[in-house]
Scaffold this motif. Sequence first.
Motif, PDB file in Angstrom:
ATOM      1  N   HIS A 111      -1.030   6.486  -4.926  1.00 34.83           N
ATOM      2  CA  HIS A 111      -1.889   5.651  -4.178  1.00 34.83           C
ATOM      3  C   HIS A 111      -1.993   4.157  -4.669  1.00 34.83           C
ATOM      4  O   HIS A 111      -2.069   4.020  -5.891  1.00 34.83           O
ATOM      5  CB  HIS A 111      -3.098   6.153  -4.135  1.00 34.83           C
ATOM      6  CG  HIS A 111      -3.916   6.527  -5.396  1.00 34.83           C
ATOM      7  ND1 HIS A 111      -4.486   5.596  -6.208  1.00 34.83           N
ATOM      8  CD2 HIS A 111      -4.045   7.709  -6.123  1.00 34.83           C
ATOM      9  CE1 HIS A 111      -5.010   6.010  -7.242  1.00 34.83           C
ATOM     10  NE2 HIS A 111      -4.880   7.414  -7.337  1.00 34.83           N
ATOM     11  N   CYS A 161      -2.959   0.286  -3.287  1.00 30.08           N
ATOM     12  CA  CYS A 161      -3.637  -0.869  -2.504  1.00 30.08           C
ATOM     13  C   CYS A 161      -3.663  -2.207  -2.458  1.00 30.08           C
ATOM     14  O   CYS A 161      -3.637  -2.448  -3.605  1.00 30.08           O
ATOM     15  CB  CYS A 161      -5.004  -0.133  -2.002  1.00 30.08           C
ATOM     16  SG  CYS A 161      -6.230   0.023  -3.384  1.00 30.08           S
ATOM     17  N   HIS A 197      -8.137  13.230  -3.898  1.00 28.84           N
ATOM     18  CA  HIS A 197      -7.357  12.645  -2.457  1.00 28.84           C
ATOM     19  C   HIS A 197      -8.172  11.905  -1.811  1.00 28.84           C
ATOM     20  O   HIS A 197      -7.853  10.933  -1.246  1.00 28.84           O
ATOM     21  CB  HIS A 197      -6.750  13.810  -2.080  1.00 28.84           C
ATOM     22  CG  HIS A 197      -5.843  13.391  -0.868  1.00 28.84           C
ATOM     23  ND1 HIS A 197      -6.098  13.290   0.329  1.00 28.84           N
ATOM     24  CD2 HIS A 197      -4.384  12.846  -1.158  1.00 28.84           C
ATOM     25  CE1 HIS A 197      -5.046  12.951   1.081  1.00 28.84           C
ATOM     26  NE2 HIS A 197      -4.196  12.662   0.278  1.00 28.84           N
ATOM     27  N   LEU A 220       0.141   5.839  -0.068  1.00 25.42           N
ATOM     28  CA  LEU A 220      -0.672   6.877  -0.119  1.00 25.42           C
ATOM     29  C   LEU A 220       0.031   8.099   0.071  1.00 25.42           C
ATOM     30  O   LEU A 220       0.890   8.503   1.016  1.00 25.42           O
ATOM     31  CB  LEU A 220      -1.899   7.164   0.700  1.00 25.42           C
ATOM     32  CG  LEU A 220      -3.003   8.227   0.635  1.00 25.42           C
ATOM     33  CD1 LEU A 220      -3.589   8.237  -0.625  1.00 25.42           C
ATOM     34  CD2 LEU A 220      -3.766   8.171   1.970  1.00 25.42           C
ATOM     35  N   VAL A 239      -8.143   3.285  -0.375  1.00 22.32           N
ATOM     36  CA  VAL A 239      -6.699   2.467   0.465  1.00 22.32           C
ATOM     37  C   VAL A 239      -6.984   2.231   1.773  1.00 22.32           C
ATOM     38  O   VAL A 239      -6.901   1.059   2.174  1.00 22.32           O
ATOM     39  CB  VAL A 239      -5.569   3.706  -0.072  1.00 22.32           C
ATOM     40  CG1 VAL A 239      -4.407   3.145   0.956  1.00 22.32           C
ATOM     41  CG2 VAL A 239      -5.188   4.037  -1.321  1.00 22.32           C
ATOM     42  N   TRP A 275      -0.319  16.329  -4.867  1.00 14.67           N
ATOM     43  CA  TRP A 275       0.394  15.216  -5.205  1.00 14.67           C
ATOM     44  C   TRP A 275       1.546  15.840  -6.428  1.00 14.67           C
ATOM     45  O   TRP A 275       2.067  15.238  -7.195  1.00 14.67           O
ATOM     46  CB  TRP A 275      -0.364  14.043  -6.238  1.00 14.67           C
ATOM     47  CG  TRP A 275      -1.127  13.352  -5.232  1.00 14.67           C
ATOM     48  CD1 TRP A 275      -1.037  13.187  -3.779  1.00 14.67           C
ATOM     49  CD2 TRP A 275      -2.392  12.706  -5.549  1.00 14.67           C
ATOM     50  NE1 TRP A 275      -1.845  12.428  -3.506  1.00 14.67           N
ATOM     51  CE2 TRP A 275      -2.836  11.870  -4.562  1.00 14.67           C
ATOM     52  CE3 TRP A 275      -3.326  12.418  -6.523  1.00 14.67           C
ATOM     53  CZ2 TRP A 275      -3.626  11.093  -4.420  1.00 14.67           C
ATOM     54  CZ3 TRP A 275      -3.966  11.506  -6.517  1.00 14.67           C
ATOM     55  CH2 TRP A 275      -4.506  10.826  -5.560  1.00 14.67           C
ATOM     56  N   SER A 285       0.915  -1.257  -0.052  1.00 13.63           N
ATOM     57  CA  SER A 285       0.107   0.105  -0.026  1.00 13.63           C
ATOM     58  C   SER A 285       0.939   1.226  -0.070  1.00 13.63           C
ATOM     59  O   SER A 285       2.089   1.302   0.443  1.00 13.63           O
ATOM     60  CB  SER A 285      -0.800   0.107   1.307  1.00 13.63           C
ATOM     61  OG  SER A 285      -0.205   0.159   2.569  1.00 13.63           O
ATOM     62  N   ALA A 287      -9.513   8.424  -3.062  1.00 11.59           N
ATOM     63  CA  ALA A 287      -8.397   7.345  -3.188  1.00 11.59           C
ATOM     64  C   ALA A 287      -8.147   7.223  -1.816  1.00 11.59           C
ATOM     65  O   ALA A 287      -7.666   5.846  -1.584  1.00 11.59           O
ATOM     66  CB  ALA A 287      -7.338   7.951  -3.977  1.00 11.59           C
ATOM     67  N   LYS A 288      -7.967   8.004  -0.751  1.00 13.63           N
ATOM     68  CA  LYS A 288      -7.715   7.636   0.505  1.00 13.63           C
ATOM     69  C   LYS A 288      -8.504   6.757   1.037  1.00 13.63           C
ATOM     70  O   LYS A 288      -8.342   5.613   1.569  1.00 13.63           O
ATOM     71  CB  LYS A 288      -7.649   9.002   1.274  1.00 13.63           C
ATOM     72  CG  LYS A 288      -7.334   8.651   2.838  1.00 13.63           C
ATOM     73  CD  LYS A 288      -7.264  10.073   3.393  1.00 13.63           C
ATOM     74  CE  LYS A 288      -6.906   9.750   5.114  1.00 13.63           C
ATOM     75  NZ  LYS A 288      -6.898  11.022   5.788  1.00 13.63           N
TER      76      LYS A 288
END
Length: 373
Positions: A289, A291, A332, A271, A339, A276, A269, A335-336
Amino acid sequence: MPAVGNLLIVGGGTTGSALAIPLARAGVTVDIAEIQPGTGALGSGITLQGNALRVLRDLGLWDRVAAAGFPFDSLGLRAPDGTLLVEIPDARIGGPGLPATLGMNRPELAAILADAVREAGARTRFGVTAEALTDTGERVEVRLSDGTSGAYDLVVGADGIRSAVRALIGIDVAPRPTGMGIWRVHTRRPAGVERTDLVYGGPCFIAGYCPTGPDTMYAYLVDKARPREAIGDKVAHMRALAEGYGGAWDEIREDITDPERINYTWFESLLVDRPWNRGRVVLAGDAAHACPPTLAQGAAQCLEDAAVLAELLLAADRLDQSLFDAYMDRRHERAKAVVEASLQLADWQLNPTPDADVPGLAGRISALMAERP
């Protein structure tokens, strides 16, 4: 005029290709630096959820993808002996006209994207990557690994979980292992396999498979991560793990004979905190990112990055931090969430938790992914 006249994309995989296609179609000069010698993709198969299919349809590639893959709209849960425990209807999060899920062979998806990149007019240089980046404020001067150089309005690091671009712009984030490893094999599809079926239990954390075409599928087994150098005979090891499963696995096990068809990787993983970008260099996809595939959202998140970044670049008439902030606002937290949920599902496997709400967590992410980013 678009915010950029020319750009360099470092990495010609799913993210880089999906970004290059709409930009090149709109008249932006797009160069891709791909470290691999050709367009072949590693791995045996890929599971694409509806939000990934939505991006591919927006790119005008759905007919090609549908012809190459195997669609399905449900998920099966089975006991280790193969007994079906429950069949769960899967949400069509991509919207009307798209299946809930589609399985396909990774090299076929790579070929479809590569053809579209060429048709759009982007130029791909194979066997090279970025070695040095100098942001002057108005341009980014780039030196490539073959000794050539160039100057671009924007550089996009779409070069994967071990991104060279990420390191070059001083973002000190490295992938972390989760403690799990996955064995994948590309094989024949037994006649009764028409969707993904999962087994939680037996000698592995997860045993599953996904059809990828009329006669093909990929099967996978997830167990504790093992040192790669200590694996030895991949065929013998995967067959031994598969002995703990029945049903379709009886046929799958007999087909595990070729080590070249077996792929073993660790779950990892990563992040990157927002933003970015560093000036005119920005990350996308697995470079920002990544996962474990416990939600099958890896490729979808990469495709969404590409779609959002392309949309913003084509809608803006100048490139400044506000564009990158808008990119972060749309990408962000989403995607967070993927993950963190993927890691939570992996942790519940590694550390069994009686009150773990797996359906609830998966449902919340599915509902979020049904919304456009």
